[in-house]
Design a protein around this motif. Structure first.
Motif, PDB file in Angstrom:
ATOM      1  N   TRP A 336       0.805  -1.223   0.000  1.00  0.00           N
ATOM      2  CA  TRP A 336       0.000   0.000   0.000  1.00  0.00           C
ATOM      3  C   TRP A 336       0.839   1.275   0.000  1.00  0.00           C
ATOM      4  O   TRP A 336       0.789   2.088  -0.915  1.00  0.00           O
ATOM      5  CB  TRP A 336      -1.000  -0.034   1.167  1.00  0.00           C
ATOM      6  CG  TRP A 336      -1.845   1.207   1.257  1.00  0.00           C
ATOM      7  CD1 TRP A 336      -1.863   2.103   2.278  1.00  0.00           C
ATOM      8  CD2 TRP A 336      -2.782   1.686   0.279  1.00  0.00           C
ATOM      9  NE1 TRP A 336      -2.756   3.108   2.020  1.00  0.00           N
ATOM     10  CE2 TRP A 336      -3.334   2.879   0.789  1.00  0.00           C
ATOM     11  CE3 TRP A 336      -3.209   1.243  -0.966  1.00  0.00           C
ATOM     12  CZ2 TRP A 336      -4.286   3.628   0.097  1.00  0.00           C
ATOM     13  CZ3 TRP A 336      -4.163   1.985  -1.661  1.00  0.00           C
ATOM     14  CH2 TRP A 336      -4.673   3.159  -1.132  1.00  0.00           C
ATOM     15  N   ASP A 366      -2.562  -4.947  -1.767  1.00  0.00           N
ATOM     16  CA  ASP A 366      -3.570  -4.102  -1.117  1.00  0.00           C
ATOM     17  C   ASP A 366      -4.568  -3.574  -2.144  1.00  0.00           C
ATOM     18  O   ASP A 366      -4.696  -4.105  -3.260  1.00  0.00           O
ATOM     19  CB  ASP A 366      -2.857  -2.976  -0.339  1.00  0.00           C
ATOM     20  CG  ASP A 366      -3.633  -2.518   0.884  1.00  0.00           C
ATOM     21  OD1 ASP A 366      -4.559  -1.704   0.731  1.00  0.00           O
ATOM     22  OD2 ASP A 366      -3.332  -2.987   2.002  1.00  0.00           O
ATOM     23  N   ASP A 367      -5.261  -2.535  -1.785  1.00  0.00           N
ATOM     24  CA  ASP A 367      -6.337  -1.921  -2.578  1.00  0.00           C
ATOM     25  C   ASP A 367      -5.877  -1.601  -4.007  1.00  0.00           C
ATOM     26  O   ASP A 367      -4.741  -1.154  -4.209  1.00  0.00           O
ATOM     27  CB  ASP A 367      -6.714  -0.619  -1.844  1.00  0.00           C
ATOM     28  CG  ASP A 367      -8.001  -0.036  -2.342  1.00  0.00           C
ATOM     29  OD1 ASP A 367      -8.584  -0.587  -3.286  1.00  0.00           O
ATOM     30  OD2 ASP A 367      -8.434   0.988  -1.769  1.00  0.00           O
ATOM     31  N   TRP A 411      -6.285  -7.812  -0.391  1.00  0.00           N
ATOM     32  CA  TRP A 411      -7.102  -6.824   0.315  1.00  0.00           C
ATOM     33  C   TRP A 411      -8.539  -6.842  -0.221  1.00  0.00           C
ATOM     34  O   TRP A 411      -8.742  -6.953  -1.432  1.00  0.00           O
ATOM     35  CB  TRP A 411      -6.489  -5.453   0.074  1.00  0.00           C
ATOM     36  CG  TRP A 411      -7.209  -4.261   0.660  1.00  0.00           C
ATOM     37  CD1 TRP A 411      -6.917  -3.639   1.838  1.00  0.00           C
ATOM     38  CD2 TRP A 411      -8.284  -3.508   0.075  1.00  0.00           C
ATOM     39  NE1 TRP A 411      -7.748  -2.551   2.031  1.00  0.00           N
ATOM     40  CE2 TRP A 411      -8.602  -2.460   0.963  1.00  0.00           C
ATOM     41  CE3 TRP A 411      -9.014  -3.625  -1.101  1.00  0.00           C
ATOM     42  CZ2 TRP A 411      -9.619  -1.521   0.713  1.00  0.00           C
ATOM     43  CZ3 TRP A 411     -10.031  -2.704  -1.361  1.00  0.00           C
ATOM     44  CH2 TRP A 411     -10.323  -1.661  -0.451  1.00  0.00           C
ATOM     45  N   ARG A 443     -15.140   8.921   2.243  1.00  0.00           N
ATOM     46  CA  ARG A 443     -14.067   8.533   1.329  1.00  0.00           C
ATOM     47  C   ARG A 443     -14.635   8.263  -0.079  1.00  0.00           C
ATOM     48  O   ARG A 443     -14.223   7.327  -0.771  1.00  0.00           O
ATOM     49  CB  ARG A 443     -13.342   7.276   1.835  1.00  0.00           C
ATOM     50  CG  ARG A 443     -11.937   7.126   1.277  1.00  0.00           C
ATOM     51  CD  ARG A 443     -11.382   5.731   1.416  1.00  0.00           C
ATOM     52  NE  ARG A 443      -9.988   5.694   1.011  1.00  0.00           N
ATOM     53  CZ  ARG A 443      -9.285   4.600   0.795  1.00  0.00           C
ATOM     54  NH1 ARG A 443      -9.818   3.435   0.975  1.00  0.00           N
ATOM     55  NH2 ARG A 443      -8.041   4.649   0.420  1.00  0.00           N
ATOM     56  N   LYS A 476      -6.937  -9.232   3.925  1.00  0.00           N
ATOM     57  CA  LYS A 476      -7.067  -8.024   4.761  1.00  0.00           C
ATOM     58  C   LYS A 476      -8.464  -7.465   4.501  1.00  0.00           C
ATOM     59  O   LYS A 476      -8.770  -7.044   3.391  1.00  0.00           O
ATOM     60  CB  LYS A 476      -5.996  -7.012   4.364  1.00  0.00           C
ATOM     61  CG  LYS A 476      -6.079  -5.679   5.099  1.00  0.00           C
ATOM     62  CD  LYS A 476      -4.868  -4.826   4.726  1.00  0.00           C
ATOM     63  CE  LYS A 476      -4.950  -3.405   5.261  1.00  0.00           C
ATOM     64  NZ  LYS A 476      -3.838  -2.581   4.730  1.00  0.00           N
ATOM     65  N   ASP A 478     -10.976  -4.675   5.023  1.00  0.00           N
ATOM     66  CA  ASP A 478     -10.942  -3.253   5.367  1.00  0.00           C
ATOM     67  C   ASP A 478     -12.359  -2.681   5.456  1.00  0.00           C
ATOM     68  O   ASP A 478     -13.337  -3.292   4.982  1.00  0.00           O
ATOM     69  CB  ASP A 478     -10.144  -2.527   4.267  1.00  0.00           C
ATOM     70  CG  ASP A 478      -9.493  -1.239   4.761  1.00  0.00           C
ATOM     71  OD1 ASP A 478      -9.845  -0.767   5.851  1.00  0.00           O
ATOM     72  OD2 ASP A 478      -8.628  -0.705   4.028  1.00  0.00           O
ATOM     73  N   ASN A 480     -13.761   1.476   5.325  1.00  0.00           N
ATOM     74  CA  ASN A 480     -13.175   2.819   5.336  1.00  0.00           C
ATOM     75  C   ASN A 480     -14.131   3.979   5.512  1.00  0.00           C
ATOM     76  O   ASN A 480     -13.842   5.086   5.054  1.00  0.00           O
ATOM     77  CB  ASN A 480     -12.350   3.004   4.058  1.00  0.00           C
ATOM     78  CG  ASN A 480     -11.004   2.321   4.191  1.00  0.00           C
ATOM     79  OD1 ASN A 480     -10.228   2.655   5.074  1.00  0.00           O
ATOM     80  ND2 ASN A 480     -10.743   1.346   3.359  1.00  0.00           N
ATOM     81  N   CYS A 526      -9.277  -4.556   9.536  1.00  0.00           N
ATOM     82  CA  CYS A 526      -8.778  -3.203   9.310  1.00  0.00           C
ATOM     83  C   CYS A 526      -9.994  -2.301   9.160  1.00  0.00           C
ATOM     84  O   CYS A 526     -11.019  -2.716   8.622  1.00  0.00           O
ATOM     85  CB  CYS A 526      -7.937  -3.198   8.032  1.00  0.00           C
ATOM     86  SG  CYS A 526      -7.284  -1.580   7.602  1.00  0.00           S
ATOM     87  N   GLY A 528      -9.696   1.539   8.191  1.00  0.00           N
ATOM     88  CA  GLY A 528      -8.883   2.739   8.104  1.00  0.00           C
ATOM     89  C   GLY A 528      -7.876   2.688   9.240  1.00  0.00           C
ATOM     90  O   GLY A 528      -7.750   3.622  10.028  1.00  0.00           O
ATOM     91  N   GLY A 529      -7.177   1.551   9.339  1.00  0.00           N
ATOM     92  CA  GLY A 529      -6.329   1.309  10.499  1.00  0.00           C
ATOM     93  C   GLY A 529      -7.157   0.706  11.610  1.00  0.00           C
ATOM     94  O   GLY A 529      -7.854  -0.289  11.420  1.00  0.00           O
ATOM     95  N   TRP A 545      -5.027  -4.416  11.742  1.00  0.00           N
ATOM     96  CA  TRP A 545      -4.100  -3.327  11.419  1.00  0.00           C
ATOM     97  C   TRP A 545      -4.344  -2.227  12.444  1.00  0.00           C
ATOM     98  O   TRP A 545      -5.415  -1.645  12.525  1.00  0.00           O
ATOM     99  CB  TRP A 545      -4.343  -2.876   9.980  1.00  0.00           C
ATOM    100  CG  TRP A 545      -3.462  -1.785   9.447  1.00  0.00           C
ATOM    101  CD1 TRP A 545      -3.898  -0.705   8.740  1.00  0.00           C
ATOM    102  CD2 TRP A 545      -2.041  -1.672   9.520  1.00  0.00           C
ATOM    103  NE1 TRP A 545      -2.835   0.080   8.383  1.00  0.00           N
ATOM    104  CE2 TRP A 545      -1.675  -0.491   8.855  1.00  0.00           C
ATOM    105  CE3 TRP A 545      -1.033  -2.443  10.106  1.00  0.00           C
ATOM    106  CZ2 TRP A 545      -0.355  -0.056   8.750  1.00  0.00           C
ATOM    107  CZ3 TRP A 545       0.281  -2.004   9.998  1.00  0.00           C
ATOM    108  CH2 TRP A 545       0.606  -0.827   9.329  1.00  0.00           C
ATOM    109  N   ASP A 548      -3.552   3.441  10.750  1.00  0.00           N
ATOM    110  CA  ASP A 548      -2.988   3.889   9.473  1.00  0.00           C
ATOM    111  C   ASP A 548      -1.751   4.741   9.698  1.00  0.00           C
ATOM    112  O   ASP A 548      -1.049   5.079   8.747  1.00  0.00           O
ATOM    113  CB  ASP A 548      -4.030   4.694   8.681  1.00  0.00           C
ATOM    114  CG  ASP A 548      -4.857   3.790   7.784  1.00  0.00           C
ATOM    115  OD1 ASP A 548      -4.479   2.620   7.613  1.00  0.00           O
ATOM    116  OD2 ASP A 548      -5.879   4.254   7.248  1.00  0.00           O
TER     117      ASP A 548
HETATM  118  C1  DGJ Z   1      -7.112   1.875   4.713  1.00  0.00           C
HETATM  119  C2  DGJ Z   1      -6.147   0.911   5.309  1.00  0.00           C
HETATM  120  O1  DGJ Z   1      -5.975   1.138   6.651  1.00  0.00           O
HETATM  121  C3  DGJ Z   1      -4.833   1.005   4.548  1.00  0.00           C
HETATM  122  O2  DGJ Z   1      -3.876   0.172   5.144  1.00  0.00           O
HETATM  123  C4  DGJ Z   1      -5.076   0.611   3.120  1.00  0.00           C
HETATM  124  O3  DGJ Z   1      -5.449  -0.732   3.054  1.00  0.00           O
HETATM  125  C5  DGJ Z   1      -6.146   1.505   2.520  1.00  0.00           C
HETATM  126  N1  DGJ Z   1      -7.332   1.540   3.327  1.00  0.00           N
HETATM  127  C6  DGJ Z   1      -6.516   1.038   1.144  1.00  0.00           C
HETATM  128  O4  DGJ Z   1      -7.554   1.736   0.623  1.00  0.00           O
END
Ligand code: DGJ
Length: 729
Positions: A336, A366-367, A411, A443, A476, A478, A480, A526, A528-529, A545, A548
């Motif tokens: 990432w 990742d993404d 991801w 986002r 992973k 996520d 967000n 995860c 956003g962390g 995770w 971030d």
């Molecule tokens: C938020 C995550 O926390 C990051 O590590 C990464 O995976 C991004 N999203 C990707 O969009």
């Protein structure tokens, strides 16, 4: 051990170091009589004092006895509308429109082993590890039965709680509030500690004395949140790492939650924790039931370290379902921060090749690998590999990664959709939205209505195609954005108060399907962390995770706060490039390595950009991590100094269960001229053993290291760090 004194209707729950007691009184009210250090005790209800308290009503059956009031007595599960004005645990809306709950004891059941919860995460335990107590309380007028569940884990001093509400009547009842945990104390001289923050700085410790009224934290964001963690501590005002009585309470839940401590008029305290009552209302037709998420308690008579050890032990042994429980986790590299959306198969392979040559074992893409996902305004929802970026699909990429002797991870963000996606163009009505309102974006994305099974099924089918196209060993997951516009087309108007919770159940459902269908895959959570770092997620995603913010110095605070409840092995932590992407700080590679290897270790940078010397250092870091893995994963974790109080350095220690090995990590957060000569007072060692220091000839006794301290070298330069390895001779 659970002791049921049938004659006196007394329930005593003993763990190794603590005792918890409840008693049914003469009006069949379930009182909470004690929770604290272990005592070989009889009936402790004598601790409860009765007296005439004006404006504290008396239940009808107490006749004219003004000394008996629910408003002042410690209760196991608090009610409302019938004389207790403190925080309620349960609130029922009956068909006649009244709001109340009045509970009387009906019976009990004891079981070997730990109860399970349908559709919800929960600690698990064998008959050797745990026992279950179920207490039945009834609201006869409402024709509601409440089952209080207690799981007792003797070795780890953990007591779990859950609640099931059953409508055994003939009319529909609405549940407006249903806490998982209520804990009454006959004292108010305590501190409340919460773990608060924001995106990029989660779980910072916040401590303040209780004062009159309600102090609370919570989330109404649909996720447990970056802002407040569903874990709180109540403790003696003098409590510290090593002394003082403290109570930790965690909620195994990943959605809206509330944790409130109320200090009431006569110096008592009530802690209530559970699903947040905001926009919560559950319809219970006759014959149906509702189960509250699980909460878990640890009481430590000896400060925070012991409390954390017991949470860590219980989480590692009885909550995580980790395919790597019995083997070392692979060191990973994630692309990432190295590439963001701008990658091709060749670019990824170049990173993987370098990583593999340094000893990294797992490559995580990742993404950006799917649909038209070239930035964060498009593509979410289209879970098909973008073959322009990855010609030959996943199969081709993963086979090349395997040729490098690495496993492969991917991801996903299954709960979300962008308007610019095929999925949204086909099903614009699948997002959470309130009819007549255009939904808020976060986002640039919208939230799929995961309370609906048909939508989850569709997403899962897409993901299955991807997961079966190539060998995948890590995912992973996520998330967000926070939830807004919470309304579901799948439910009638009067049931919209169920959507937030059904959404979380939907997330758990999909995670459970993944866990069942792909048990060998390690799932990392995860949001956003660390926006959903909670015990609920850990049941499905044994590592999360952590934030971030990958800057090593900021991570000292984040990982320190997280460690009060959650073990280091659950905290995703990576070495990233400098200047750091989030705050521009430059820290030594060594420091970044030491901080990251105190968690679920990995890298998140383009290793091709490193110098030869840096690569050599990375190779050594990975070797060190592999050497210390057992100690870090299974050892007892001691916080030696707090980054919130000590502005010179932060230090921590992992000690093996047999106390024969320890790893001390030290990071200087400031460098000062003429700096004081610092010492570290180590913890958890065996005072009678001689420890060899860093494989050298030099030895020191455990008692010296703990009582006189270990003299730290004077550090020069910013953010220096080092480790000390101790091994008993
Ligand atoms: C938020 C995550 O926390 C990051 O590590 C990464 O995976 C991004 N999203 C990707 O969009």
């Amino acid at each position: 051990m659970i002791i049921y004194d049938e004659q006196n209707l007394l329930f005593t729950l003993h763990t190794r170091n603590t005792t918890y007691q409840m008693k049914v009184d003469h009006y069949r009210v379930l009182l909470h009589t004690y929770y604290g250090p272990r005592m070989e005790c009889g009936d402790l209800s004598g601790l409860i004092r009765y007296g005439d308290r004006s404006f504290s009503p008396n239940p009808n059956e107490a006749q004219y006895d003004r000394t008996y009031s629910l408003d002042v007595m410690p209760q196991e599960y608090s009610t409302c509308g019938v004389g207790d004005f403190r925080l309620p645990s349960v609130e029922l809306e009956l068909p006649n429109g009244s709001h109340s709950a009045d509970l009387r004891y009906k019976g009990c059941e004891l079981q070997k082993g730990k109860y399970t919860l349908p559709e919800l995460p929960a600690f698990y335990g064998t008959e050797e590890e745990a026992e279950t107590l179920i207490l039945y309380l009834e609201d006869a007028a409402a024709q509601i039965m409440i089952e209080l569940y207690f799981g007792v884990f003797e070795a780890s001093d953990l007591i779990t709680r859950s609640v099931r509400i059953i409508n055994y009547g003939t009319e529909t009842v609405r549940l407006c509030r249903c806490a998982s945990l209520c804990l009454d104390f006959l004292r108010a001289d305590m501190d409340l500690i919460t773990f608060d923050g924001h995106h990029l700085m989660e779980r910072c410790l916040d401590r303040s004395p209780l004062r009159s009224g309600i102090q609370s934290v919570g989330s109404i964001r649909g996720a447990s949140s970056h802002q407040h963690n569903p874990f709180v501590i109540l403790c003696d005002q003098h409590a510290n790492e090593d002394t003082g009585l403290c109570y930790g309470a965690m909620l195994l839940y990943s959605g809206n939650f509330g944790a409130a401590a109320e200090c009431s008029q006569y110096d008592s305290t009530r802690l209530v924790m559970g699903i947040h009552p905001y926009h919560f209302c559950w319809t219970l037709p006759p014959g149906e039931s509702f189960t509250a998420p699980e909460a878990a308690l640890v009481c430590s008579p000896n400060g925070f370290s012991q409390m954390s050890h017991q949470f860590h032990n219980a989480i590692r042994r009885n909550l995580l379902r980790d395919p790597y429980s019995y083997m070392r986790k692979p060191v990973l590299i994630n692309n990432w921060e190295a590439t963001y959306f701008d990658f091709t198969a060749d670019k990824l392979l170049a990173i993987a090749k370098e990583a593999s040559s340094l000893g990294i074992e797992l490559f995580v893409m990742d993404d950006g690998w799917f649909g038209d996902r070239n930035d964060d305004n498009r593509g979410l929802g289209d879970w098909q590999v973008n073959e322009t970026k990855l010609p030959g699909g996943l199969k081709s990429l993963v086979s090349k990664i395997s040729d490098l002797n690495m496993t492969f991870g991917i991801w996903i963000e299954p709960e979300m959709v962008n308007e610019d996606s095929d999925l949204y163009r086909l099903h614009p009505d699948w997002v959470l939205h309130i009819p007549g309102r255009a939904p808020a974006r976060g986002r640039g994305q919208l939230v799929l209505d995961f309370s609906r099974k048909d939508i989850r099924d569709h997403i899962y089918r897409q993901l299955q195609v991807v997961f079966s196209s190539a060998p995948i060993s890590y995912i992973k997951w996520d998330m967000n954005r926070s939830l807004t516009d919470v309304w579901s087309a799948g439910l009638p108007a009067q049931r919209q108060g169920e959507v937030y919770h059904r959404y979380v159940l939907g997330v758990y459902d999909l995670l459970e399907r993944l866990h069942t269908d792909y048990p060998h895959i390690l799932i990392e959570g995860c949001c956003g962390g660390g926006g959903r770092f909670d015990g609920g997620m850990l049941y499905y995603t044994p590592q999360i995770w952590c934030s971030d913010d990958s800057d090593a110095i900021d991570r000292l605070r984040i990982q320190y706060g997280t460690s009060f409840c959650y073990p280091p092995c659950t905290m995703g932590a990576h070495v990233s490039a400098v200047p750091n992407e989030q705050n521009g700080r430059i820290t030594p590679l060594k420091t970044r390595g030491i901080v990251a290897m105190s968690g679920a270790f990995g890298y998140e940078m383009d290793l091709n950009k490193c110098t030869v010397k840096e690569k050599e250092e990375i190779r050594q870091q990975i070797e060190d991590y592999k050497t210390y893995y057992e100690l870090i994963r299974h050892g007892d974790y001691y916080r030696l100094s707090s980054p919130f109080e000590n502005d010179l350095f932060t230090a921590w220690e992992h000690v093996s269960a047999d106390k024969r090995e320890a790893l001390i990590s030290f990071v200087a957060s400031a460098s000062r001229p003429a700096s004081p000569f610092l010492k570290l007072y180590l913890k958890g060692l065996d005072p009678s053993l001689q420890y060899q220091i860093d494989h050298s000839e030099k030895t020191c006794s455990g008692s010296l290291l703990m009582q006189a301290g270990y003299p730290l070298p004077v550090v020069k330069g910013d953010y220096q760090a080092f480790q000390i390895y101790l091994k008993a001779k």
